[in-house]
Design a protein around this motif. Sequence first.
Motif, PDB file in Angstrom:
ATOM      1  N   ASP A  87       0.826  -1.207   0.000  1.00  0.00           N
ATOM      2  CA  ASP A  87       0.000   0.000   0.000  1.00  0.00           C
ATOM      3  C   ASP A  87       0.860   1.258   0.000  1.00  0.00           C
ATOM      4  N   PHE A  88       0.918   1.914  -1.162  1.00  0.00           N
ATOM      5  CA  PHE A  88       1.617   3.189  -1.286  1.00  0.00           C
ATOM      6  C   PHE A  88       0.635   4.354  -1.296  1.00  0.00           C
ATOM      7  N   THR A  89      -0.559   4.136  -0.738  1.00  0.00           N
ATOM      8  CA  THR A  89      -1.544   5.216  -0.631  1.00  0.00           C
ATOM      9  C   THR A  89      -1.761   5.645   0.812  1.00  0.00           C
ATOM     10  N   CYS A  90      -1.603   4.720   1.750  1.00  0.00           N
ATOM     11  CA  CYS A  90      -1.855   4.993   3.183  1.00  0.00           C
ATOM     12  C   CYS A  90      -3.224   5.627   3.402  1.00  0.00           C
ATOM     13  N   GLY A  91      -4.221   5.185   2.621  1.00  0.00           N
ATOM     14  CA  GLY A  91      -5.540   5.785   2.781  1.00  0.00           C
ATOM     15  C   GLY A  91      -5.500   7.272   2.496  1.00  0.00           C
ATOM     16  N   ILE A  92      -4.709   7.677   1.502  1.00  0.00           N
ATOM     17  CA  ILE A  92      -4.397   9.068   1.149  1.00  0.00           C
ATOM     18  C   ILE A  92      -3.705   9.771   2.313  1.00  0.00           C
ATOM     19  N   LEU A  97       1.835   5.347   9.948  1.00  0.00           N
ATOM     20  CA  LEU A  97       2.654   4.401  10.714  1.00  0.00           C
ATOM     21  C   LEU A  97       2.330   2.962  10.322  1.00  0.00           C
ATOM     22  N   GLY A  98       1.722   2.796   9.155  1.00  0.00           N
ATOM     23  CA  GLY A  98       1.315   1.474   8.707  1.00  0.00           C
ATOM     24  C   GLY A  98      -0.043   1.110   9.275  1.00  0.00           C
ATOM     25  N   HIS A  99      -0.673   0.142   8.639  1.00  0.00           N
ATOM     26  CA  HIS A  99      -1.999  -0.283   9.065  1.00  0.00           C
ATOM     27  C   HIS A  99      -1.939  -1.007  10.406  1.00  0.00           C
ATOM     28  N   ASN A 316      -3.431   8.198  12.642  1.00  0.00           N
ATOM     29  CA  ASN A 316      -3.118   6.930  11.968  1.00  0.00           C
ATOM     30  C   ASN A 316      -4.363   6.129  11.589  1.00  0.00           C
ATOM     31  N   GLY A 317      -5.417   6.835  11.195  1.00  0.00           N
ATOM     32  CA  GLY A 317      -6.643   6.165  10.759  1.00  0.00           C
ATOM     33  C   GLY A 317      -7.829   6.452  11.647  1.00  0.00           C
ATOM     34  N   PHE A 318      -7.581   6.889  12.869  1.00  0.00           N
ATOM     35  CA  PHE A 318      -8.682   7.307  13.724  1.00  0.00           C
ATOM     36  C   PHE A 318      -9.013   8.762  13.384  1.00  0.00           C
ATOM     37  N   PRO A 319     -10.290   9.091  13.235  1.00  0.00           N
ATOM     38  CA  PRO A 319     -10.663  10.412  12.718  1.00  0.00           C
ATOM     39  C   PRO A 319     -10.389  11.537  13.704  1.00  0.00           C
ATOM     40  N   ILE A 320      -9.384  12.337  13.394  1.00  0.00           N
ATOM     41  CA  ILE A 320      -9.045  13.480  14.231  1.00  0.00           C
ATOM     42  C   ILE A 320      -8.291  14.510  13.397  1.00  0.00           C
ATOM     43  N   SER A 321      -8.582  15.770  13.657  1.00  0.00           N
ATOM     44  CA  SER A 321      -7.862  16.878  13.031  1.00  0.00           C
ATOM     45  C   SER A 321      -7.634  17.942  14.086  1.00  0.00           C
TER      46      SER A 321
END
Length: 471
Positions: A87-92, A97-99, A316-321
């Motif tokens: 995976d070279f997208t990392c979920g955009i 830090l990897g899945h 790292n995939g958990f929704p936060i900004s």
Amino acid sequence: MLRSRLVSFSRAAPSRGLTILSAKHYDSPHAGSQHSRTISTKSVAAEDLHEFGAKHVTKGLGRITQGIMTKGEGSYVYYDDGRKYLDFTCGIGVTNLGHAHPKVSKAAADQCMQLVHSQCSIAMHEPYIRLIERLLPVMPHPSLDSFFFWNSGSEAVEAAIKMARWFTGKQNIITMQGPQHSSFHIEIQPHVHDFYPQPGVFSIPYPYWHQSNLPADTSPEALSSNSLYQLDLLLSQQTAPSDTAAIIVEPVLGEGGYVPAPPQFLQGLREVCDKHGIILIIDEVQCGYGRTGSWFAIEESGVKPDILVIAKGLGNGFPISGVVSRRELTDKLAPGSMGGTYAGNAVACAAAVACNDVFHEENVLENVNARSKELFAALNEVKSDPSLDHHILDVRGRGLMVGVEFARGEGHPKNMAARVAKKCIEKGMLILTTSVYEVIRFIPPLNITKEDLKKGTDVFAESVREVVKEG
């Protein structure tokens, strides 16, 4: 009276597929009416899930692969039919830090057993405060000491603009041509289909030769000068400084082509903002938090943001900004003027705290800079190949945020970026295009190994050669 009978709550074993939560029977207020219906509680079989999703998931969502992704581990993802992809997208640019990083996932799981949601208008929670504690030392300027956490880049940009208008008492926003800024409110993005920016939004060319129709070898100084000249014209002709609340810019252009802004351009923006009392918003939703080899891309220029926007890799995939500014400004906000139901969710904050810890414990930034040298070397080797060099216009970027732009027009393969990306997927690597130009973007995990990076660049090189051969 409305009534429902036998509402069933059940969980199917993963191998059996999805359980639909529903009522077996529903009666309308008038017995025997046409609204009386029976709803099945039967699970969708695993082999039928994709077809079911294709039927019921809104058509506006597009995907680069078919099938159902079932697992992610490190730099790889797995599908329900046994396929495995590098995976070279990392979920955009999200799972940086990897899945399913074990420390991050454990922190989130542990928090789930303590407190999932408290709502920011009701009380503070510890992960929120701990995250601020972790972020303060890595801010690109010591003045950035006031934090507001939200869920996504879009919401963070909305909040930043809301703040800028509040701080200045002015309405208009200046953005660059090409960025998405993660926001429907000010989109100037290349892939919009009949969606338009709100009134009061103006744009200037990003210092990118395409946008000013200049030669590809135009110097960064000339590109910066041209864009700053266009900004001066804009402030003279369309939005007066007295009406302009903010300028928003990405230090590395994301959806517009993975183009780093020259430091002198960012410094020029800072001077204009200081001169006219305009807020400078630095959007690091995609390029920030280690992606370019430093904590934040703006560090290279030495420019101080008035507001910094972060998201994507923060959790790292958990929704936060996050929206970060200085107390001198944010103390002007009225209590209750900011907020949101899920803003700064406890589980997402706990995951983000763990992410920050992993950066330090695993020397992630050092890995980014080491792998970046290898990535640029591999891509420039492809570019220097005599059989390919005239098809590749540019290899550019910072850290592990790298774009390869292909030539287009007579003598070059048509739709080259999309075709190369498709070949890569067929060979077992997920990769994305970006912008209205022929650009492939590399956003691998920041902790990717030397071996996996080489595997990815080998797949890319092979795919480019095949597309060129096909013509």
